[in-house]
Design an enzyme around this catalytic site. Structure first.
Site, PDB file in Angstrom:
ATOM      1  CB  SER A  21      -1.013  -0.066   1.135  1.00 19.92           C
ATOM      2  OG  SER A  21      -1.658   1.045   1.267  1.00 19.92           O
ATOM      3  CE  LYS A  45      -1.818   7.324  -0.387  1.00 20.14           C
ATOM      4  NZ  LYS A  45      -0.795   7.269   0.477  1.00 20.14           N
ATOM      5  CG  ASN A  69       6.325   7.662   3.014  1.00 18.45           C
ATOM      6  OD1 ASN A  69       5.253   8.317   3.522  1.00 18.45           O
ATOM      7  ND2 ASN A  69       6.762   6.571   3.325  1.00 18.45           N
ATOM      8  CG  ASN A 128      -1.692   1.702   8.025  1.00 17.67           C
ATOM      9  OD1 ASN A 128      -0.958   1.244   8.724  1.00 17.67           O
ATOM     10  ND2 ASN A 128      -1.460   2.680   7.264  1.00 17.67           N
ATOM     11  CB  CYS A 131      -0.152   5.506   9.244  1.00 23.56           C
ATOM     12  SG  CYS A 131       0.578   7.071   8.317  1.00 23.56           S
ATOM     13  CG  ASN A 193       3.508   1.263   7.878  1.00 28.24           C
ATOM     14  OD1 ASN A 193       4.247   2.026   7.182  1.00 28.24           O
ATOM     15  ND2 ASN A 193       2.366   1.423   7.957  1.00 28.24           N
ATOM     16  CB  THR A 194       7.631   3.276   7.088  1.00 26.46           C
ATOM     17  OG1 THR A 194       6.645   4.145   7.746  1.00 26.46           O
ATOM     18  CG2 THR A 194       7.693   3.111   5.788  1.00 26.46           C
ATOM     19  N   GLY A 266       7.409  -2.844  -1.355  1.00 32.71           N
ATOM     20  CA  GLY A 266       6.949  -1.393  -1.521  1.00 32.71           C
ATOM     21  C   GLY A 266       7.666  -0.515  -2.178  1.00 32.71           C
TER      22      GLY A 266
END
Lengths: 305, 244
Positions: A21, A45, A69, A128, A131, A193-194, A266
């Site tokens: 995503s 997204k 990001n 999610n 984030c 996730n990041t 990703g």
């Protein structure tokens, strides 16, 4: 059954490759380059109840082996996604798609999940709770086991399709969060996730990103992601979708050996728009090199006695 | 968007920190004035977006200023080196709106994308005027290139060391049919206020992918959020929220 075939929550995937995503939009940019139906599926997204512009720019920074990001969940809101994006998507992608859902309250998550659950094209709901770029939501749900339980449980009760909890690496104990999600009824876990990071502009002495911090992704995070996938896969009895810095077919094999049933890709899509196509094409040759007959044979072998 | 492996044919230094790079191998790609390319530079994770200075037959010309790690490495490329480039990115200028006397206004490294535009407009028989703005004499480039196309070319420098002293806004002609601008934000916002016709601005933003996937470069416009890399980099004056 092909050599690459795998399964995620009762749905067969032709191969385990899933663009992550936020790196694949709603698919059309990539559909102009190659037939995206070759993918296992893709996670679209991150979608919220209301439209979001996201954070001010600069939203992007670079670092050795990766990028930061701080987009902040820009999306047109769930109603527009259903009315405009999904019908367009249907024309170019004919497999079940993974709907990525984000929110700022339990009610938000439930509302958006319920709306997307009713869409025929949606195969899975990836929730999610990780984030790092929004305030008062997102990652705050995914860094506390009780909050994670509450959101995942509420969504699980509200929808019919498989629920995948997408976890943050920005925690001290990933196992506690993963187990809370499993107990809440999650059908699978996806991670990572990041990772929260930042850069400073040497000319101004100020943070490079307008949001100050952003999420680190790319090959730099791969070993961390692999470790967390390994730990999580050993701790839960539901499938794990591994992601974080995956760039090559070799990375996919490592992720699967660590315990991933499927693998999301990703940041690699952003620098090489053909990254997923290449990985899928490379997999059989790389599997031959390591004597792997079928991908499902290697899931979790790194952690087995 | 197309991916091409291009070969560097020539590197030329235009000013102390501005370089012209010629590449070959764009083949059947149809690159429009105002579009950009995204170059993969060895050992850097993200690609680097650079505006197209000219595209002619098989040849692509890029002009860039060395501002950081990526452009510094790009400066070191030599003839015969190959570069992985995504081409045909962004929307480009709308040539149908130019009118008969279009005005092109460039500031610093905002000048290069206007060259291809100027060449195309001249090819359509338009009477093109270009104002090229720089800080000082040693930073000036491309005056002769524009003149050779048959463009009425005005150069301004802030310190008056070359051409007309002042900003590009001090050199605006009385009459023009439409304008196309590219340059630093203060210049473009001044033009937004002082231009008397409709026109277009080419914007710059830090990008992730450059082809619309990551939402890294979005701006707010009168018609909602737009991606600089996809719906832009060229935006109409009427769409921008620069009134404050």
């Amino acid at each position: 059954m092909g050599r690459l075939t795998t399964e995620l929550c009762g749905i067969t995937l032709d191969n385990p490759i899933i663009p992550a995503s936020g790196t694949f939009g709603y698919g059309y940019e990539f559909a102009q380059l190659y037939d995206i139906n070759m993918l296992g599926t893709f996670s679209f997204k991150g979608t919220t109840k209301d439209p979001r512009f996201g954070n001010p720019t600069p939203r992007i920074a670079e670092c050795a082996g990766g990028m930061l990001n701080a987009v902040g969940l820009q999306n047109p809101g769930v109603e527009k996604v259903i009315q405009e994006e999904l019908p367009k998507l249907k024309e170019v992608f004919h497999k079940p798609v993974m709907a990525n859902v984000s929110g700022f309250s339990v009610d938000d998550y439930v509302y958006t999940s319920r709306r997307l659950d009713q869409e025929e094209q949606v195969g899975w709901l990836e929730i999610n709770i990780s984030c790092p770029n929004v305030h008062g939501g997102g990652m705050s749900f995914g860094t506390d086991p009780d909050c994670a339980y509450e959101v995942i449980h509420a969504v699980r009760e509200a929808v019919t399709k498989p629920v995948i909890a997408k976890l943050s690496p920005n925690v001290t104990d990933i196992i506690a969060i993963a187990k809370a999600c499993e107990a809440a009824g999650a059908d699978a876990i996806s991670l990572i996730n990041t990772m929260l990071g930042m850069r400073i502009n040497l000319r101004t002495g100020k943070p490079l990103l307008a949001n100050v911090t952003g999420g680190l992704s790319g090959p730099a995070v791969f070993p961390v992601a692999l470790r967390m996938v390994y730990q999580t896969a050993r701790a839960v009895n539901i499938p794990v979708v591994g992601m974080g810095g995956v760039t090559s077919a070799e990375d996919v094999l490592e992720m699967m050996m660590a315990g991933a049933a499927a693998v999301e890709v990703g940041a690699a899509n952003l620098v090489n728009p053909y990254a997923c196509q290449k990985i899928i094409e490379d997999l059989p040759t790389v599997m031959d090199r390591y004597g792997i007959k079928h991908l499902t044979d290697i899931i979790g072998i790194a952690g087995k006695e | 968007m197309k991916q091409r492996i291009l070969t560097v044919t020539e590197m030329r230094q235009l000013t102390p920190d501005v370089f012209e790079m010629k590449l070959t191998g764009i083949e059947d790609a149809s690159i429009l004035p105002g579009q950009f390319v995204n170059l993969s530079i060895s050992n850097l994770f993200l690609r680097r977006p650079i505006s197209v200075c000219d595209a002619n037959g098989n040849e692509l010309k890029l002009v860039y200023r060395v501002v950081g790690e990526g452009t510094e490495r790009l400066r070191q490329y030599k003839a015969q080196d190959t570069v992985d480039v995504l081409v045909e990115l962004g929307n480009g200028y709308d040539l149908t709106r130019s009118g008969e006397q279009p005005l092109l206004i460039g500031g610093g490294v905002g000048v290069p994308p206007l060259y291809y535009l100027a060449r195309t407009l001249i090819g359509q028989g338009k009477q093109v005027t270009a104002i090229l703005g720089f800080n000082k004499a040693e930073e000036c480039f491309y005056e002769e290139e524009f003149q050779k196309l048959g463009v009425k070319t005005i150069v301004t420098t802030v310190d008056g060391s070359y051409g007309q002293k002042g900003f590009v806004t001090d050199a605006l002609p009385e009459v023009y049919s439409y304008f196309y601008a590219c340059g630093p934000m203060p210049m473009m916002k001044a033009l937004y206020q002082k231009t008397t016709t409709s026109g277009e601005f080419s914007l710059e933003e830090r990008m992730g992918c450059g082809f619309g996937a990551c939402m890294g470069c979005s701006i707010q416009t009168k018609n909602g959020p737009k991606r600089v890399c996809k719906e832009g980099p060229v935006f109409r004056k009427e769409d921008l929220l620069w009134d404050d």
